[in-house]
Design an enzyme around this catalytic site. Structure first.
Site, short mmCIF file in Angstrom:
data_model
loop_
_atom_site.label_atom_id
_atom_site.label_comp_id
_atom_site.label_asym_id
_atom_site.label_seq_id
_atom_site.Cartn_x
_atom_site.Cartn_y
_atom_site.Cartn_z
N SER A 1 1.30 -1.33 -0.13
CA SER A 1 -0.16 0.09 0.08
C SER A 1 1.09 1.32 0.27
O SER A 1 0.30 2.27 -0.54
CB SER A 1 -0.75 -0.46 1.35
OG SER A 1 -0.04 -0.08 2.81
N HIS A 2 2.58 1.38 0.49
CA HIS A 2 2.70 1.82 0.89
C HIS A 2 4.52 2.37 -0.09
O HIS A 2 5.45 2.48 -0.19
CB HIS A 2 3.13 2.86 2.14
CG HIS A 2 2.37 3.39 2.47
ND1 HIS A 2 0.85 2.70 2.59
CD2 HIS A 2 1.36 4.68 3.02
CE1 HIS A 2 0.09 3.47 3.28
NE2 HIS A 2 0.05 4.62 2.74
N HIS B 1 4.60 13.55 4.12
CA HIS B 1 4.66 11.74 4.97
C HIS B 1 3.71 10.58 4.08
O HIS B 1 2.15 11.07 4.31
CB HIS B 1 4.38 11.25 6.14
CG HIS B 1 5.23 10.46 7.01
ND1 HIS B 1 4.47 9.56 6.67
CD2 HIS B 1 6.47 10.23 7.45
CE1 HIS B 1 5.39 8.04 7.20
NE2 HIS B 1 6.14 9.15 7.96
N ALA C 1 4.73 4.50 4.43
CA ALA C 1 4.40 3.35 5.94
C ALA C 1 5.24 3.84 7.15
O ALA C 1 6.32 4.57 6.65
CB ALA C 1 4.88 1.42 6.14
N LEU C 2 5.05 4.40 8.06
CA LEU C 2 5.71 4.57 9.19
C LEU C 2 6.24 3.62 10.22
O LEU C 2 7.27 3.65 10.51
CB LEU C 2 4.33 4.91 10.54
CG LEU C 2 4.67 6.08 11.63
CD1 LEU C 2 5.08 7.50 11.04
CD2 LEU C 2 3.09 6.45 12.63
N ASP D 1 1.42 -0.96 13.13
CA ASP D 1 1.81 0.27 12.73
C ASP D 1 0.81 -0.07 11.90
O ASP D 1 -0.28 -0.87 11.05
CB ASP D 1 3.51 0.20 11.47
CG ASP D 1 2.62 1.63 10.18
OD1 ASP D 1 2.59 2.57 11.31
OD2 ASP D 1 3.20 1.54 9.74
N ASP E 1 -4.43 1.38 1.12
CA ASP E 1 -5.35 -0.19 0.76
C ASP E 1 -6.44 0.27 -0.61
O ASP E 1 -6.92 -1.43 -1.10
CB ASP E 1 -5.53 -0.88 1.32
CG ASP E 1 -4.51 -2.14 2.31
OD1 ASP E 1 -3.57 -2.27 0.79
OD2 ASP E 1 -4.62 -1.98 3.96
N LYS F 1 -13.72 4.08 18.78
CA LYS F 1 -12.94 4.30 18.84
C LYS F 1 -11.65 4.52 18.20
O LYS F 1 -10.50 5.35 18.41
CB LYS F 1 -12.02 2.95 19.73
CG LYS F 1 -12.85 2.22 20.58
CD LYS F 1 -12.54 0.42 20.71
CE LYS F 1 -13.96 0.33 21.85
NZ LYS F 1 -14.04 -0.86 22.00
N PRO G 1 3.22 -9.16 15.44
CA PRO G 1 2.53 -7.79 14.31
C PRO G 1 4.04 -7.58 13.95
O PRO G 1 4.62 -7.40 14.91
CB PRO G 1 1.95 -6.47 14.99
CG PRO G 1 1.55 -6.86 16.39
CD PRO G 1 1.91 -8.34 16.28
N GLY G 2 4.66 -7.26 12.81
CA GLY G 2 5.95 -7.21 11.83
C GLY G 2 6.18 -8.77 11.52
O GLY G 2 7.65 -8.34 10.76
P1 NDP Z 1 -2.84 -3.27 8.68
O1 NDP Z 1 -3.98 -3.42 9.22
O2 NDP Z 1 -2.05 -3.73 7.21
O3 NDP Z 1 -1.99 -3.39 10.16
C1 NDP Z 1 -1.96 -3.16 11.09
C2 NDP Z 1 -1.04 -4.07 11.97
O4 NDP Z 1 -1.10 -5.29 12.55
C3 NDP Z 1 0.82 -4.41 11.07
O5 NDP Z 1 1.47 -4.02 11.74
C4 NDP Z 1 0.06 -5.53 10.91
O6 NDP Z 1 1.11 -6.42 10.94
C5 NDP Z 1 -0.43 -6.17 11.79
N1 NDP Z 1 -0.80 -7.41 12.24
C6 NDP Z 1 -2.19 -7.00 10.82
N2 NDP Z 1 -3.22 -8.58 10.79
C7 NDP Z 1 -2.20 -9.31 12.08
C8 NDP Z 1 -2.34 -10.74 13.03
N3 NDP Z 1 -2.96 -11.45 11.97
N4 NDP Z 1 -1.69 -11.33 13.80
C9 NDP Z 1 -1.09 -9.77 14.03
N5 NDP Z 1 -0.60 -8.55 13.75
C10 NDP Z 1 -1.36 -8.65 12.48
O7 NDP Z 1 -2.41 -2.03 8.43
P2 NDP Z 1 -3.05 -0.84 8.38
O8 NDP Z 1 -4.19 -0.82 6.78
O9 NDP Z 1 -3.76 0.42 9.03
O10 NDP Z 1 -1.93 0.21 7.34
C11 NDP Z 1 -1.14 0.24 6.72
C12 NDP Z 1 -0.45 0.77 6.52
O11 NDP Z 1 -0.62 1.89 6.00
C13 NDP Z 1 0.97 1.74 7.43
O12 NDP Z 1 2.14 1.67 7.66
C14 NDP Z 1 0.58 2.90 8.38
O13 NDP Z 1 1.61 3.33 8.59
C15 NDP Z 1 0.14 3.71 6.55
N6 NDP Z 1 -0.51 4.39 6.27
C16 NDP Z 1 0.34 5.68 5.99
C17 NDP Z 1 -0.65 7.04 6.20
C18 NDP Z 1 0.45 8.16 5.88
O14 NDP Z 1 -0.11 9.25 5.85
N7 NDP Z 1 1.56 8.46 5.44
C19 NDP Z 1 -1.79 7.24 6.51
C20 NDP Z 1 -2.41 5.36 7.01
C21 NDP Z 1 -1.60 4.59 6.80
P3 NDP Z 1 2.23 -6.58 9.55
O15 NDP Z 1 2.47 -5.42 9.54
O16 NDP Z 1 2.90 -7.67 10.19
O17 NDP Z 1 1.33 -7.46 8.58
#
Ligand code: NDP
Length: 343
Positions: A46-47, A119, A122-123, A177, A187, A230, A304-305
Site C-alpha cells: 500500500s505504501h 509523509h 508507512a510509519l 503500525d 489499500d 475508538k 505484528p511485524g
Molecule cells: P494493517 O491493518 O495491514 O496492519 C496493522 C498492523 O497489524 C500491522 O502492524 C500488522 O503487522 C498487524 N497485524 C495484521 N494482522 C495481524 C495478525 N493477524 N496478527 C498480528 N498482527 C497483525 O495496516 P493498516 O492498513 O492499518 O496500515 C497500513 C499502512 O498504512 C501502515 O504502514 C501505515 O503507517 C500506513 N499509513 C500511512 C499514512 C500516511 O499518511 N503516511 C496514513 C495511513 C496509513 P504486519 O505488518 O506484520 O502485517
C-alpha cells in the site's frame, strides 16, 4: 511474460534517481527511496512503488519542495522541533536522528515534532531502527482529511497512523503500525486497481451512504475509523500530538486537494523515544519476552511485524518482483524531471 526481479540495491538506486532528477540531494533521495523500497521489500505494498506517481506529481506541481532543507531546533533538554521546509518528513527525521537518540539516552525520554512536512509512506520504517538500538519508540503522523470522526458523515480527520516499536533481546523489534481507519487509503487504491470491492464497513460515498466501491470512497466519500468511535478517538489524538502540539496544519487544513497533482499530505509527525535502561528497567528484555511467551501460549499464532520480516528475508535472497509496466514507468520518471519552485 515473466515479472522482472530487481535486487533491493538496484531498486533503491532507481527510485533514488527519480528523486534526484527532481533536484533532491543524493543522500536525501536515498533516504526517501529507502522507505519506498522498504515497503515494497516487506510486502507493505500500500505504501511501496504504487506511491511513486504521487511522489513525482507532488514534486512536479510544486506542492512538495524536493530541495527543502529541514531545520531542527532544540526547545528543551528533551524536545526537538523540526520544520521540514515543505519537504519529505523522512529527511527531517534523518537530520534529527542522532541528536534525538542522544537526548533519549541522556534524559531517558525524548520527543521530536516535525511540521510542514509530507509523509506519504508507512510509519514503521521511522520507529523500527530506534528499537533496533534499544529504545521503545512511538510515532504518529496526521494526513489530509480522508476519514470521518465520531459518527460523522463527511471526511474531517486523516487516516492518521500510529506505530509502536519495542526492542527485544536477540530478536528483531516487535513493531506494529496501523492507520486509524479500517483500511489505509493505499489499500483502497490497491483495491481499485485490482477491480476488487472493499470490505463492508470500510467507507461511505459522498452522500454519506455505506459503499464497498473504492472509487466512491476516493471520489468525495470517506473512510471510516476502525472500531467505530475508538478509531476516531485515536485519529483525534494524533491530530493533537502532531499538528496542535507540533505547530502544524490539521488534516482538514491541507489545501492540496485544490492543486492538480498534489497527492501527498501536508502533514506533521510526533515521535517519542523511551530508554528502558535510563528508567532503571534492568529486566526489561526478560519482561518483554515473558509477555510474548504468555501471548503465544494464549493461542496467538503471529506477532505484528512477523509477516514483514518474513517478506524481507525472502526479498534479500530472491529480490523484489516489479511488474514490467511499473518498471517502465519508474524508468520514464527518471528522465522527465522538471524541478519546480515550491508552492
Ligand atoms: P494493517 O491493518 O495491514 O496492519 C496493522 C498492523 O497489524 C500491522 O502492524 C500488522 O503487522 C498487524 N497485524 C495484521 N494482522 C495481524 C495478525 N493477524 N496478527 C498480528 N498482527 C497483525 O495496516 P493498516 O492498513 O492499518 O496500515 C497500513 C499502512 O498504512 C501502515 O504502514 C501505515 O503507517 C500506513 N499509513 C500511512 C499514512 C500516511 O499518511 N503516511 C496514513 C495511513 C496509513 P504486519 O505488518 O506484520 O502485517
Amino acid at each position: 511474460m515473466t515479472t522482472p526481479i530487481l535486487s533491493i540495491e538496484d531498486l533503491t538506486d532507481l527510485v533514488a534517481a527519480i528523486f534526484e532528477s527532481r533536484g533532491m540531494a543524493l543522500a536525501d533521495a536515498r533516504t526517501v527511496a529507502g522507505v519506498v523500497v522498504a515497503a515494497e521489500r516487506d510486502g507493505a505494498r500500500s505504501h511501496g512503488l504504487q506511491r511513486m506517481p504521487g511522489y513525482v506529481s507532488s514534486m512536479d506541481c510544486g506542492w512538495v519542495d524536493a530541495r527543502a532543507e529541514p531545520r531542527v531546533e532544540q526547545r528543551t533538554p528533551s524536545l526537538l522541533a523540526a520544520d521540514a521546509g515543505n519537504g519529505f518528513a523522512q529527511i527531517a527525521l534523518a537530520r534529527a536522528w542522532d541528536q534525538l537518540a542522544q537526548l533519549a539516552r541522556q534524559n531517558g525520554t525524548a520527543v521530536l515534532t516535525i511540521r510542514n512536512a509530507h509523509h506519504f509512506a508507512a510509519l514503521w520504517p521511522d520507529v523500527e531502527p530506534f528499537a533496533a538500538t534499544g529504545f521503545i519508540a512511538l510515532a504518529a503522523v496526521n494526513s489530509r482529511s480522508l476519514m470521518t470522526a465520531w459518527d460523522g458523515t463527511r471526511k474531517v480527520l486523516g487516516t492518521n497512523p500510529v506505530a509502536f516499536a519495542c526492542p527485544r533481546p536477540g530478536a528483531p523489534p516487535l513493531v506494529w503500525d496501523q492507520a486509524s481507519s479500517t483500511m489505509s487509503q493505499g489499500d483502497v487504491l490497491l483495491h481499485r486497481a485490482a477491480g476488487k470491492p472493499l470490505p463492508p464497513g470500510a467507507g461511505i460515498d459522498r452522500a454519506g451512504q455505506a459503499t464497498t466501491e473504492p472509487a466512491a470512497v476516493l471520489d468525495g466519500g470517506a473512510l471510516l475509523p476502525f472500531a467505530g468511535a475508538k478509531g476516531g478517538s485515536i485519529a483525534f489524538m494524533v491530530e493533537i500530538l502532531t499538528a496542535a502540539f507540533g505547530g502544524g496544519t490539521f488534516g482538514f487544513e491541507d489545501g492540496g486537494a485544490a492543486l492538480p497533482g498534489a497527492a501527498t499530505s501536508l502533514s506533521n509527525q510526533f515521535l517519542l523515544l523511551l530508554d528502558p535502561a535510563a528508567a532503571g528497567a534492568t529486566a526489561f528484555g526478560a519482561r518483554v519476552e515473558a509477555l510474548l511467551a504468555a501471548i503465544k501460549a494464549g493461542g496467538s499464532r503471529r506477532m505484528p511485524g512477523e509477516r514483514r520480516y518474513a517478506a524481507r528475508a525472502r526479498a534479500a535472497t530472491a529480490g523484489i518482483p516489479v511488474e514490467a509496466a511499473v518498471l517502465d514507468e519508474l524508468r520514464a520518471f527518471c528522465g522527465t524531471g522538471a524541478p519546480r519552485a515550491s508552492r
